[in-house]
Structure formats: C-alpha cells, structure tokens
Design a protein around this motif. Structure first.
Motif, short mmCIF file in Angstrom:
data_model
loop_
_atom_site.label_atom_id
_atom_site.label_comp_id
_atom_site.label_asym_id
_atom_site.label_seq_id
_atom_site.Cartn_x
_atom_site.Cartn_y
_atom_site.Cartn_z
N THR A 77 0.85 -1.19 0.00
CA THR A 77 0.00 0.00 0.00
C THR A 77 0.88 1.25 0.00
O THR A 77 2.06 1.20 0.38
CB THR A 77 -0.93 0.05 1.22
N ASP B 132 0.43 5.99 -0.31
CA ASP B 132 -0.47 7.14 -0.17
C ASP B 132 -1.30 7.43 -1.42
O ASP B 132 -2.28 8.17 -1.35
CB ASP B 132 0.33 8.39 0.20
N ASP C 88 -2.98 5.24 -3.19
CA ASP C 88 -3.95 4.17 -3.47
C ASP C 88 -5.33 4.71 -3.84
O ASP C 88 -6.10 4.05 -4.56
CB ASP C 88 -4.08 3.25 -2.25
N PHE C 89 -5.64 5.91 -3.35
CA PHE C 89 -6.96 6.46 -3.64
C PHE C 89 -7.14 6.82 -5.12
O PHE C 89 -8.26 6.99 -5.60
CB PHE C 89 -7.20 7.72 -2.78
N PRO D 282 -9.23 2.80 -7.75
CA PRO D 282 -10.25 2.18 -6.89
C PRO D 282 -9.89 0.77 -6.45
O PRO D 282 -10.18 0.38 -5.32
CB PRO D 282 -11.50 2.20 -7.78
N ASP E 172 -6.95 -0.44 -5.83
CA ASP E 172 -5.96 -0.37 -4.75
C ASP E 172 -6.61 0.06 -3.43
O ASP E 172 -6.18 -0.35 -2.35
CB ASP E 172 -4.84 0.60 -5.12
N THR E 173 -7.64 0.91 -3.55
CA THR E 173 -8.36 1.32 -2.34
C THR E 173 -9.04 0.12 -1.68
O THR E 173 -9.01 -0.05 -0.45
CB THR E 173 -9.41 2.38 -2.69
N GLN F 120 -6.40 -2.03 -0.08
CA GLN F 120 -5.90 -1.44 1.16
C GLN F 120 -6.75 -1.87 2.34
O GLN F 120 -6.25 -2.18 3.43
CB GLN F 120 -5.88 0.09 1.04
N LYS F 121 -8.07 -1.93 2.13
CA LYS F 121 -8.97 -2.41 3.17
C LYS F 121 -8.83 -3.92 3.36
O LYS F 121 -8.94 -4.43 4.48
CB LYS F 121 -10.41 -2.05 2.82
#
Length: 507
Positions: free
Chosen positions: A128, A130, A132-133, A136, A138-139, A142-143
């Motif tokens: 991950t 910064d 990642d946003f 989508p 990668d977001t 990340q979760k």
C-alpha cells in the motif's frame, strides 16, 4: 484462649497439617504449570507488579528526564528492543496451500494471532501507499490487507479484480490464501507477475513527477519483487530447482538494495538441494561478513560445508586417540560458532525434538528461527554422510566456552534474555518452546514443594504415632520456652487419644 487451646486434640493438628499440605500442593501444581507455560513464577510476578509499588518501589524508579539513570533505562530498553526484533521468515510457507492444509488434517492452528498480525502489518507496508486512492482497486485492497477475517479478504480481492482485472496485489492475496495447492498458487502468481510488470513500467515513467509517484514506484517495486520471489519458491517446491535459482539470482542482481529481504537464504537452500557446494561457498563469502547481520542459515550452512570435508571419515575414538586434524578443528570451531549463535538448532537436526511448521516470522537466535532452519535444512545435513554424527559429538562443547551466556559471549554478543517471551508469542501453544539457558526453578516452587511435603509428612506421622509426635512436640516447645498450658495441654490430649485407642482395642 487457654481453654480453647487445651481442648484441641491431635486429630485437629492432623486435619490442620493435612489441609495445609493440600493447599500448598495445589499452589505448587499451579506454579509449576504457570512456570512451564509462561517461563516465570506467578507469585513472583504478582509480587513485583502489585506489592512492590505498595512498598515504595516506584519512588526509587522515578527519575528526571535528563538524569543518567533515565538515560540508562532508555538505552537498555532500546537494546532489548533491537535484540528482540522479529524478522520475516525468508522461507515462509503458503497459507492456503500449506498452513491451511495442515489445519484440515490435524485440527491445529499452526499460526498464532501475533504472527498473523505481524504479517498483516508487513502486507500494508509492502503493498500500500499514499496514492492508493487514485486507483479504486488499490483502495479496496488497502482495506483487504487490514481485514482480519480470511473469507472477507478473499472476497475483497475478487471485488478489486472486478474493478481492475490487472490488480497485481489481488492475485497475490488469492495465491497466498485461497489456492489450496502450490500449482494453483503458481498460476495466480504468474497472473500477478503479468499485471505487476505492467504497473511497474508505468510507475518508472512517472517516478520523477512528484514524491507521491516515487512512493508509488517503491510500492510497485515491492510487489514485483514479492511476486518473483514467491514464483521462485513455487518452482523450488515443484522440483524445478534450477529455474528457482535463476529467478533468485536475477532478483539479487536487479534489486541489490533489497538485501533486507534475505533472498540469499532462499538461494542457499536451493543451491544445497542442487548440491552445488562451490556456489554455496561463493554466496557465503559475500554474506557471511562481519559487518552484516548473521542468521542460523548462514552460520549452520558454513558449518555444514566445513563438516562435509571431514565428516565421512570422522571417528570419535580415532580423534580422541590421535587428536584432531586441522580440517577437523576448523569444522568443530564452525559448529561451535553456529551453536553459539543459535543453541536451539542441534536438537531439531538430531531429532531430539519434534519439528512443527515454521511461523511466518522468526526471532533470530530464538527457537522460532531454529524451527524454520531445521524444517528446510535437515535433509541437507542428512545427505552428507557423517555430518550429523560430527554435530552430535561436538555441539555441546560450545557451552563450556560460554558459561554465562546472558552476560558474555565468545564470538557473538551475549545471548538475548528476551527470546523466550517473543518465541512464545510466535509459536503455537501445542509446541514446547525451547529455552536457553535453562532457567532455575523459582524460589516459590521450591518453597511450596517443601512446605507441601513437610506438612504431609507431619500429618501422617501425627496420625500414625500420636504419642511419639507428642513427645517430639513437647521437646520442640521446650526449646522455645513454652507457656505451661501449651505442653501440658498437648500431653493431656495425647493421653486422651491413647486412652481412646486402648478402649477401641479392648472393645
């Protein structure tokens, strides 16, 4: 008070000592169990944590922020933290294809919560960043890396693939946790490699645009290296060893700054399987350097190579009669060096302790590292004729050179005192953790064992021989200058019990 004491019979003392023996025996059993499970005395732990503050122990420990004592405390804590640093196991197994299959067969969980939590932190660090946003998929991933429930992580990986069919980290998660065989895991890693290389090339082109793009390149580099390394491990497990060696060598050439990943330990194990001992020696010449951190794999592999030259013809009787040759001395010294670094390994290599699946993280010089090393390298020691025999004859001699390992070492720093606690967190509860140096039993275990035995013996003797015990008690009380009622009361009670016994026998 006098009347009450005079009314007590020896039966009361039998009941009193018997109850005392029972209670102290229960405390002894609990203390023994707690010591073997946690490595410390429960009573001592409670005394230090609760009674010491009440007795003013905290006042002496309070110091000014800039005082020398405070500086020494912080320096000691930093030293303990560095000693107990936990490392990622370079040869860690696959969760779905290996760890989970073990659980299906045995019903036991090979990984602890602490170990899996460390892995979750590693995944968040490696996979991950910064930016990642901006993507989508990668977001979602990340979760997923933060999710504790395995089915939820797998579900999130499929959601990420629906958003982006080239999401490399989603394939990585599925290969690690959903694939039930190494073949299935390799297929998913190959898909991850294809996606990862595409993303890596894109990140290389944009790396100088902003600091965020540089962070994204670092993340994509970590993903690519991880995928290639796991593909090499798949090839090794499937018997394609030369292919695995090539992948590892290419990785070490292409990404030399990533030496902290200890890819050379994967390479050492594969080269040993090929019996390419000259190549193994070349790798050791580069990484067994005084300025580089050591590991059990490096120290014991160096010992194995030197043992190999003499082990086939080595005989303890012959060596004791004529003395050791120069090559044999070098082999023995290499074994002593390896044992000093990690004294837990020989028992696993000599099969004096049973092996378990290695954890995903290891503590250097600890039992967890010994398990991880022996799990993969025991076969290499068995392959060399006489190697285990030489190890068995010489490894215990190491401890004569380090009589106080926690205070002073011989070739390495003193042995860390925190390894036992860290290993108990990393290793499953069904494994009996190896402890070095052996701890002496706490004072409270000796005390409760002695008190239990003595009170039980007094209870038995008082019940069987009340007259003799009465005389003994009278004598002991006489030494302590007793009051008149004490000795006379016990004597009268003894006479009463004797009369009762005579009455029963005459009846």
């Amino acid at each position: 008070m006098t009347v009450f004491l005079n009314s007590l019979t020896p039966k009361f003392y039998v009941a009193l000592t018997g109850t005392s023996s029972l209670i102290s025996g229960l405390i002894f059993i609990f203390e023994w169990w707690y010591f073997h499970k946690h490595g410390t005395s429960f009573i001592e732990q409670v005394s230090v944590s609760h009674l010491q503050p009440l007795m003013g122990g905290t006042e002496s420990s309070i110091s000014e922020p800039g005082s020398p004592s405070r500086n020494r405390e912080s320096e000691t804590s930093r030293q303990n933290l560095s000693e107990c640093k936990v490392w990622r196991n370079p040869l860690n197994l696959f969760r779905g294809a290996e760890y989970r299959r073990y659980t299906w067969v045995t019903g036991k969980e090979p990984l602890t919560y602490y170990d899996m939590n460390l892995s979750a932190q590693d995944h968040q660090t490696f996979f991950t960043c910064d930016t990642d946003f901006l993507r989508p998929s990668d977001t979602v991933m990340q979760k997923a890396w933060r999710e504790r429930n395995p089915p939820a992580r797998i579900k999130a990986a499929y959601q990420a693939l629906e958003l982006n069919n080239d999401c490399a980290t989603a394939y990585v998660l599925l290969a690690e946790e959903e694939a039930t065989t190494i073949v299935d895991a390799e297929k998913l890693f190959k898909q991850a490699l294809k996606a990862g290389e595409t993303i890596y090339r894109q990140s290389q082109q944009c790396q100088h645009q902003s600091p965020q793009h540089e962070a994204q390149l670092r993340r994509d580099t970590n993903v690519l290296v991880y995928i290639k390394r796991r593909l090499a491990m798949c090839a090794r497990k499937l018997g394609r060893i030369r292919e695995a060696v090539k992948i590892m060598r290419d990785l070490m050439k292409e990404f030399p700054p990533l030496t902290m990943l200890n890819i050379h330990e994967n390479l050492l194990e594969s080269l040993l399987e090929l019996q390419a001992y000259a190549d193994v020696q070349a790798v050791l010449a580069k990484y067994d350097d005084i300025g580089l951190p050591k590991s059990a794999a490096i120290c014991y592999t160096a010992a194995l190579l030197k043992t190999r030259t003499v082990s086939e013809k080595f005989s303890l009787e012959t060596a004791s009669r004529r003395g050791l040759s120069t090559a044999e001395i070098n082999a023995v010294e290499a074994i002593h060096r390896a044992v000093e670094f990690n004294p837990h390994v020989p028992k696993y290599l000599l099969e004096m302790k049973s092996l378990i699946l290695p954890p995903e993280h290891i503590l250097k010089r600890g039992d967890s590292e010994a398990i991880a090393y022996a799990f993969f390298h025991l076969q290499h020691w068995k392959r060399i004729e006489g190697a285990l025999n030489l190890l068995q004859c010489t490894w215990e001699g190491t401890f004569r050179m380090i009589p106080h390992p926690l205070e002073k070492g011989h070739l390495f720093y003193p042995y860390p005192s925190c390894t036992e606690m860290a290993d108990r967190e990393l290793l499953p509860t069904f494994h009996h953790v190896s402890v070095y140096p052996k701890k002496e039993l706490p004072l409270f275990i000796h005390f409760t064992a002695g008190f239990c035995s003595s009170t039980a013996m007094i209870a038995i003797l008082t019940h069987q021989f009340p007259e003799i015990m009465g005389i003994f008690a009278k004598t002991m009380l006489g030494l302590w200058r007793p009051q008149p009622w004490a000795s006379s009361g016990f004597e009268e009670n003894t006479q009463d019990l004797k009369s009762e016994d005579l009455g029963l026998s005459s009846g």
